[in-house]
Design a protein around this motif. Structure first.
Motif, PDB file in Angstrom:
ATOM      1  N   PRO A  67       0.553  19.482   0.343  1.00 26.61           N
ATOM      2  CA  PRO A  67       0.843  19.034  -1.016  1.00 26.61           C
ATOM      3  C   PRO A  67      -0.149  19.601  -2.029  1.00 26.61           C
ATOM      4  CG  PRO A  67      -0.177  17.277   0.263  1.00 26.61           C
ATOM      5  CD  PRO A  67       0.106  18.381   1.218  1.00 26.61           C
ATOM      6  N   ASP A  68       0.311  19.710  -3.280  1.00 20.80           N
ATOM      7  CA  ASP A  68      -0.575  20.110  -4.370  1.00 20.80           C
ATOM      8  C   ASP A  68      -1.577  19.012  -4.695  1.00 20.80           C
ATOM      9  OD1 ASP A  68       0.752  22.478  -4.606  1.00 20.80           O
ATOM     10  OD2 ASP A  68       1.991  21.866  -6.289  1.00 20.80           O
ATOM     11  N   TYR A  69      -1.140  17.773  -4.510  1.00 22.60           N
ATOM     12  CA  TYR A  69      -1.950  16.628  -4.930  1.00 22.60           C
ATOM     13  C   TYR A  69      -1.500  15.414  -4.130  1.00 22.60           C
ATOM     14  CZ  TYR A  69      -3.774  12.978  -8.079  1.00 22.60           C
ATOM     15  OH  TYR A  69      -4.426  11.887  -8.596  1.00 22.60           O
ATOM     16  N   GLU A  70      -2.432  14.523  -3.865  1.00 19.65           N
ATOM     17  CA  GLU A  70      -2.117  13.288  -3.162  1.00 19.65           C
ATOM     18  C   GLU A  70      -2.787  12.109  -3.844  1.00 19.65           C
ATOM     19  OE1 GLU A  70      -1.925  13.634   1.383  1.00 19.65           O
ATOM     20  OE2 GLU A  70      -3.291  15.273   0.838  1.00 19.65           O
ATOM     21  N   MET A  71      -2.131  10.970  -3.761  1.00 23.28           N
ATOM     22  CA  MET A  71      -2.693   9.770  -4.380  1.00 23.28           C
ATOM     23  C   MET A  71      -2.283   8.544  -3.581  1.00 23.28           C
ATOM     24  SD  MET A  71      -2.403   8.531  -8.340  1.00 23.28           S
ATOM     25  CE  MET A  71      -3.389   7.129  -8.923  1.00 23.28           C
ATOM     26  N   GLY A  72      -3.197   7.624  -3.444  1.00 25.90           N
ATOM     27  CA  GLY A  72      -2.912   6.353  -2.803  1.00 25.90           C
ATOM     28  C   GLY A  72      -3.236   5.214  -3.747  1.00 25.90           C
ATOM     29  N   MET A  73      -2.607   4.076  -3.538  1.00 26.54           N
ATOM     30  CA  MET A  73      -2.881   2.901  -4.349  1.00 26.54           C
ATOM     31  C   MET A  73      -2.256   1.671  -3.711  1.00 26.54           C
ATOM     32  SD  MET A  73       0.069   4.359  -5.432  1.00 26.54           S
ATOM     33  CE  MET A  73      -0.279   5.470  -6.787  1.00 26.54           C
ATOM     34  N   ARG A  74      -2.640   0.508  -4.219  1.00 26.44           N
ATOM     35  CA  ARG A  74      -1.907  -0.709  -3.906  1.00 26.44           C
ATOM     36  C   ARG A  74      -1.089  -1.050  -5.150  1.00 26.44           C
ATOM     37  NH1 ARG A  74      -4.872  -6.321  -2.293  1.00 26.44           N
ATOM     38  NH2 ARG A  74      -5.935  -5.876  -4.270  1.00 26.44           N
ATOM     39  N   TYR A  75       0.221  -1.107  -4.975  1.00 22.10           N
ATOM     40  CA  TYR A  75       1.126  -1.444  -6.074  1.00 22.10           C
ATOM     41  C   TYR A  75       1.514  -2.911  -5.991  1.00 22.10           C
ATOM     42  CZ  TYR A  75       2.726   2.708  -8.672  1.00 22.10           C
ATOM     43  OH  TYR A  75       2.834   3.768  -9.520  1.00 22.10           O
ATOM     44  N   PHE A  76       1.420  -3.606  -7.111  1.00 19.80           N
ATOM     45  CA  PHE A  76       1.932  -4.968  -7.198  1.00 19.80           C
ATOM     46  C   PHE A  76       3.373  -4.928  -7.703  1.00 19.80           C
ATOM     47  CE2 PHE A  76      -2.564  -5.590  -6.991  1.00 19.80           C
ATOM     48  CZ  PHE A  76      -2.721  -6.777  -6.297  1.00 19.80           C
ATOM     49  N   ARG A  83       0.852  -1.180   0.000  1.00 16.84           N
ATOM     50  CA  ARG A  83       0.000   0.000   0.000  1.00 16.84           C
ATOM     51  C   ARG A  83       0.890   1.233   0.000  1.00 16.84           C
ATOM     52  NH1 ARG A  83      -5.619  -0.293   0.019  1.00 16.84           N
ATOM     53  NH2 ARG A  83      -5.170   1.866  -0.530  1.00 16.84           N
ATOM     54  N   VAL A  84       0.541   2.203  -0.847  1.00 12.44           N
ATOM     55  CA  VAL A  84       1.401   3.360  -1.074  1.00 12.44           C
ATOM     56  C   VAL A  84       0.586   4.644  -0.982  1.00 12.44           C
ATOM     57  CG1 VAL A  84       2.893   4.519  -2.766  1.00 12.44           C
ATOM     58  CG2 VAL A  84       2.915   2.025  -2.589  1.00 12.44           C
ATOM     59  N   HIS A  85       1.181   5.656  -0.376  1.00 12.26           N
ATOM     60  CA  HIS A  85       0.620   7.006  -0.401  1.00 12.26           C
ATOM     61  C   HIS A  85       1.699   7.948  -0.909  1.00 12.26           C
ATOM     62  CE1 HIS A  85      -0.358  11.030   1.218  1.00 12.26           C
ATOM     63  NE2 HIS A  85      -1.586  10.683   0.903  1.00 12.26           N
ATOM     64  N   VAL A  86       1.333   8.769  -1.912  1.00 13.11           N
ATOM     65  CA  VAL A  86       2.284   9.702  -2.512  1.00 13.11           C
ATOM     66  C   VAL A  86       1.722  11.119  -2.409  1.00 13.11           C
ATOM     67  CG1 VAL A  86       3.658  10.284  -4.548  1.00 13.11           C
ATOM     68  CG2 VAL A  86       2.907   7.912  -4.186  1.00 13.11           C
ATOM     69  N   ALA A  87       2.518  12.020  -1.857  1.00 14.62           N
ATOM     70  CA  ALA A  87       2.169  13.441  -1.805  1.00 14.62           C
ATOM     71  C   ALA A  87       3.116  14.202  -2.738  1.00 14.62           C
ATOM     72  CB  ALA A  87       2.298  13.974  -0.377  1.00 14.62           C
ATOM     73  N   PHE A  88       2.537  15.074  -3.563  1.00 10.03           N
ATOM     74  CA  PHE A  88       3.294  15.830  -4.554  1.00 10.03           C
ATOM     75  C   PHE A  88       3.350  17.300  -4.132  1.00 10.03           C
ATOM     76  CE2 PHE A  88       1.243  12.250  -6.526  1.00 10.03           C
ATOM     77  CZ  PHE A  88       2.181  11.724  -7.412  1.00 10.03           C
TER      78      PHE A  88
END
Length: 241
Positions: free
Chosen positions: A199-208, A184-189
């Motif tokens: 952050p300007d933008y944030e995104m989360g996802m599950r990366y395989f 599980r990943v959370h990225v803040a830009f």
């Protein structure tokens, strides 16, 4: 750790609103990666329809394409954003990197050249760095990213990862992902031209482990959308590579 070519299609649904302007939102996203042996060719098509109190119905379409060399040294890019059929912005050009830094030469919206900091990553290399961190139990990292979606050069990203576990066949969103490790990943830009704390933008996802993602969480500021993987195809690696 090996990334793969893919064609992933997602359904997007409204997850949360803030500020009271957005009333509803839905959409789709298609993300395609082609392995050309020496480079990754990517295309992302984002289509969102929302209903707002101030502007009525808004139909946002974004098309984003890149060609990124696997050695991390060069990338061409083009982003086109439209709202209700009218073009909002076109960003295009090419960028080059060395370990000591690099530069981006924009063609649109204005011809200009900007420097890129040392250790900047292009998008596929950025994804690989996240997966390598998760595999080694590193829970946070903060690389610079240049993805070609904006006209201000590189962005600072702060990434947190959680876990590196195999997904059972029953829990996998596609049989092609069964038994692959995931995180599980959370990225803040963050925009480096402004000293903003948020952050300007944030995104989360599950990366395989192969670079495919699901369980998307996309934060657009006044609303958030959840992305569900609906279909996935993974082509064979080119035989001539």
């Amino acid at each position: 750790m090996h990334l793969t070519g893919q064609r992933a299609q997602y359904d997007l649904s409204l997850a949360e609103v803030s500020g009271g302007n957005t009333l509803s939102a839905s959409g789709t996203m298609t993300y395609t990666v082609h392995d050309t042996c020496t480079a990754w060719s990517t295309q992302q098509h984002l289509d969102i329809q929302s209903s707002t109190r101030n502007n009525g119905t808004v139909h946002l379409v974004s098309d984003y394409t890149t060609l990124e060399s696997k050695d991390g040294h060069h990338m061409t890019f083009r982003t086109v954003q439209k709202s209700n059929g009218a073009t909002l912005q076109i960003v295009s050009g090419d960028a080059s990197l060395t370990p000591g830094g690099g530069e981006v030469q924009y063609e649109k919206p204005l011809k200009k050249t900007l420097k890129l900091p040392a250790n900047t990553l292009f998008p596929m290399a950025h994804t690989l760095a996240i997966l390598m961190a998760a595999e080694t139990a590193k829970t946070d990292l903060s690389p610079m990213l240049f993805d070609g979606t904006g006209e201000d050069g590189a962005q600072y990203t702060y990434i947190s990862t959680h876990g590196w576990d195999k997904v059972s066949t029953a829990q996998a969103p596609s049989p092609l992902l069964a038994a692959l490790p995931s995180t599980r990943v959370h990225v803040a830009f963050f925009n480096t031209t402004a000293r903003a704390m948020l952050p300007d933008y944030e995104m989360g996802m599950r990366y395989f482990a192969n670079g495919v993602s699901d369980k998307l969480d996309m934060d657009f500021g006044d609303f958030r959308m959840a992305g569900t993987l609906q279909s996935l195809s993974i082509p064979d690696k080119p035989h001539h590579c």
